[in-house]
Design an enzyme around this catalytic site. Structure first.
Site, PDB file in Angstrom:
ATOM      1  N   LYS A 175       6.638  -0.424  -7.481  1.00  0.00           N
ATOM      2  CA  LYS A 175       5.935  -1.686  -7.742  1.00  0.00           C
ATOM      3  C   LYS A 175       6.343  -2.713  -6.690  1.00  0.00           C
ATOM      4  O   LYS A 175       7.456  -3.239  -6.682  1.00  0.00           O
ATOM      5  CB  LYS A 175       6.281  -2.236  -9.129  1.00  0.00           C
ATOM      6  CG  LYS A 175       5.472  -3.512  -9.420  1.00  0.00           C
ATOM      7  CD  LYS A 175       6.297  -4.544 -10.141  1.00  0.00           C
ATOM      8  CE  LYS A 175       6.345  -5.945  -9.638  1.00  0.00           C
ATOM      9  NZ  LYS A 175       5.380  -6.519  -8.769  1.00  0.00           N
ATOM     10  N   GLY A 233      17.362  -9.974 -11.316  1.00  0.00           N
ATOM     11  CA  GLY A 233      18.291  -8.848 -11.171  1.00  0.00           C
ATOM     12  C   GLY A 233      19.226  -8.725 -12.369  1.00  0.00           C
ATOM     13  O   GLY A 233      19.467  -7.624 -12.878  1.00  0.00           O
ATOM     14  N   GLU A 250      20.059  -5.625  -5.139  1.00  0.00           N
ATOM     15  CA  GLU A 250      20.344  -6.427  -3.939  1.00  0.00           C
ATOM     16  C   GLU A 250      19.741  -7.795  -4.205  1.00  0.00           C
ATOM     17  O   GLU A 250      18.523  -7.926  -4.285  1.00  0.00           O
ATOM     18  CB  GLU A 250      19.710  -5.801  -2.696  1.00  0.00           C
ATOM     19  CG  GLU A 250      20.368  -4.518  -2.231  1.00  0.00           C
ATOM     20  CD  GLU A 250      21.798  -4.700  -1.780  1.00  0.00           C
ATOM     21  OE1 GLU A 250      22.232  -5.841  -1.558  1.00  0.00           O
ATOM     22  OE2 GLU A 250      22.496  -3.682  -1.676  1.00  0.00           O
TER      23      GLU A 250
END
Ligand code: NAP
Ligand code: MG
Length: 497
Positions: A175, A233, A250
């Protein structure tokens, strides 16, 4: 509609069941529409995961060097299409052509590295503690990889994840960011053109909540690799963690460059300009703080402002342009908000701080290169990731103070020191709490074959790039082969040997 892009699921280009689409426009020229993309949801994610799960059965058994041959072909096609990809990427997300060529080249480098790595997926053998017994470990793929990427490196970042995932024998549900779905589509087109079997790579366009989320929470997705903001995240880590999934994150950065009083100031100047205003400051490794030694502070600020004021802002398709627009209106709004915060918290605006004037800028989300001096350590401007062309200058009296200021953030991605003193350089290498440190170079410029990633809240300890990422995309199997012909008990029979 020639520009009606599609999902790629089970080897077929297809629309989403919702029938709805979203637009992708050029941030330097809003009248330039790249295309429309399907608004997918759980249904397409389910179909993509089913296809990936099915394809996994044979892809995992395809010899790794054969998987590598596909990746080599992918690299070759990318070479042939490099200029076309760079132009599309500049139109799609605004960074200048020189940089989108670099972004594409990073994908090419990653393809060839991954191809060669398939002949080098080394494991260990070790002696057994018992006679006539052999101990081996080797790597197995993990399964279906959910890959979720940001818009600022629309080719490089997806390749950092997808190529090693494939090299190790995993299949992929990808995605891309909603701001850069076209570059992502070209990448998947290339993977298909290289002959990678149906279902091995699946592309699902759509929003973070409707597509990203279902990928993270799908029971048949075994690992998640995410690059993006720290807030999302953390959320992904929590949700995937509850399902005991392997997760690589990251995230953000607040990267600093230290310039000592003995530095080559001309060299440092080039590095700071490139690090701070390349990609309009929208790199996770962008230089957002310059930590300047008091002795050279005023002189360097002078040099810096003179050059920053001259940077040519505009549409990145024009080769003479040095800095493109912010990715979208929302991101420019964030930049404007931080400029206000900086002013309120007492920092001194010495360059930019506004949108460029002129009709040529009216159709894009442009903002001028902006510099604040007298920025206080721990102030919001100094601490929070802005992701735009805003540079904070912090004055320090000595090396120790510089290191303290540099380390005093929640992030730990990239860093740099300019000095001619070798002892100081090595102390900085040792003491800076970042995943990446440059000496006499800007904070940006990662090479595809070296580990990439950050400490502290920049990530969760994994690395991309180089040899290290292959650990993330594989599981270790340990094998004991006993050819003694009798029952031998580890730890128990060893004394008799
Ligand atoms: P973002 O808003 O966090 O989005 C990243 C990706 O996550 C996009 O594909 C986004 O989809 C998707 N997403 C959003 N919500 C989600 C959810 N609830 N569940 C699953 N996926 C979701 O980040 P961005 O604005 O694209 O990129 C900028 C950020 O990325 C910055 O913070 C930057 O520092 C970081 N970054 C880090 C690195 C690194 O290596 N450390 C590299 C580049 C960028 P949509 O696009 O559809 O919203
Ligand atoms: Mg766009």
């Amino acid at each position: 509609m020639s520009n009606a892009y599609k999902n790629f699921i089970a080897g077929q280009w297809q629309d989403a069941a919702s029938g709805e689409r979203f637009d992708n426009i050029n941030p330097a020229d809003h009248s330039d529409q790249i295309g429309t993309f399907p608004k997918s949801d759980q249904r397409e994610v389910d179909a993509a995961v089913t296809a990936a799960r099915q394809a996994y059965k044979s892809w995992r058994l395809t010899p790794a060097p054969v998987r590598g041959d596909f990746l080599k072909k992918v690299g070759d096609i990318m070479v042939a299409r490099k200029e076309e990809i760079a132009k599309l990427m500049t139109r799609e997300m605004g960074k200048v052509l020189k940089e989108t060529r670099g972004d594409t080249q990073e994908g090419i480098d990653t393809a060839y590295y991954a191809a060669s790595e398939t002949r080098r997926l080394f494991s260990h053998t070790a002696p057994s503690e018992l006679p006539n017994k052999m101990n081996i470990s080797f790597r197995m793929p993990v399964g279906v990889a959910g890959i979720i990427t940001p818009w600022n490196f629309p080719m490089a970042i997806p390749t950092w994840k997808i190529f090693p995932a494939l090299a190790c024998g995993n299949t992929v549900v990808f995605k891309p960011a909603s701001d850069t779905p076209a570059t992502a589509t070209v990448l998947v087109e290339i993977l298909a053109e290289a002959g990678i079997p149906a279902g091995v790579v699946n592309l699902v366009h759509g929003s973070g909540s409707k597509v990203g989320n279902p990928i993270v929470e799908h029971k048949d997705v075994n690992l998640i690799s995410f690059t993006g903001s720290s807030s999302i995240g953390k959320d992904i880590q929590a949700r995937a963690g509850a399902m005991l999934k392997r997760v690589s994150l990251e995230l953000g950065g607040k990267n600093g460059v230290i310039i000592m009083d003995d530095a080559d100031l001309e060299l440092a100047l080039d590095g700071v300009l490139w690090g701070a205003f390349g990609t309009t400051g929208q790199r996770c490794t962008a230089t957002s703080r310059v930590i300047l030694h008091d002795k050279i502070h005023d002189k360097f600020v002078d040099m810096l402002v003179k050059r920053a004021e001259k940077l040519k802002v505009g549409n990145g398709l024009d080769e003479s342009i040095e800095m493109g627009p912010c990715i979208n209106e929302g991101q420019r709004g964030v930049v404007e908000e931080y400029v206000e915060i900086g002013k309120k918290q007492g920092a001194k605006l010495v360059c930019g701080g506004k949108r460029p004037e002129g009709s040529q800028y009216a159709k894009g989300t442009f903002y001028l290169p902006t510099i604040f001096t007298e920025v206080k350590p721990m102030s919001r401007l100094e601490q929070e990731e802005i992701f735009g062309p805003v540079l904070s200058v912090i004055r320090v009296r000595n090396f120790d103070e510089a290191i303290t200021v540099l380390n005093d953030t929640v992030y730990g991605l990239s860093s740099s020191i300019y000095t001619r003193n070798v002892n100081q350089a090595f102390k900085a290498i040792r003491d800076i709490e970042c995943g990446i440190t440059y000496v006499n170079g800007p904070t940006i410029g990662a090479e595809a074959h070296m580990p990439f990633g950050g400490m502290k809240e920049t990530g969760n300890g994994h690395r991309e790039g180089g040899w290290q990422v292959y650990e993330f995309y594989s599981e270790t199997k340990t094998v004991y082969v006993d050819f003694s012909g009798k029952l031998q008990k580890a730890q128990i029979d060893t004394e008799q040997v």
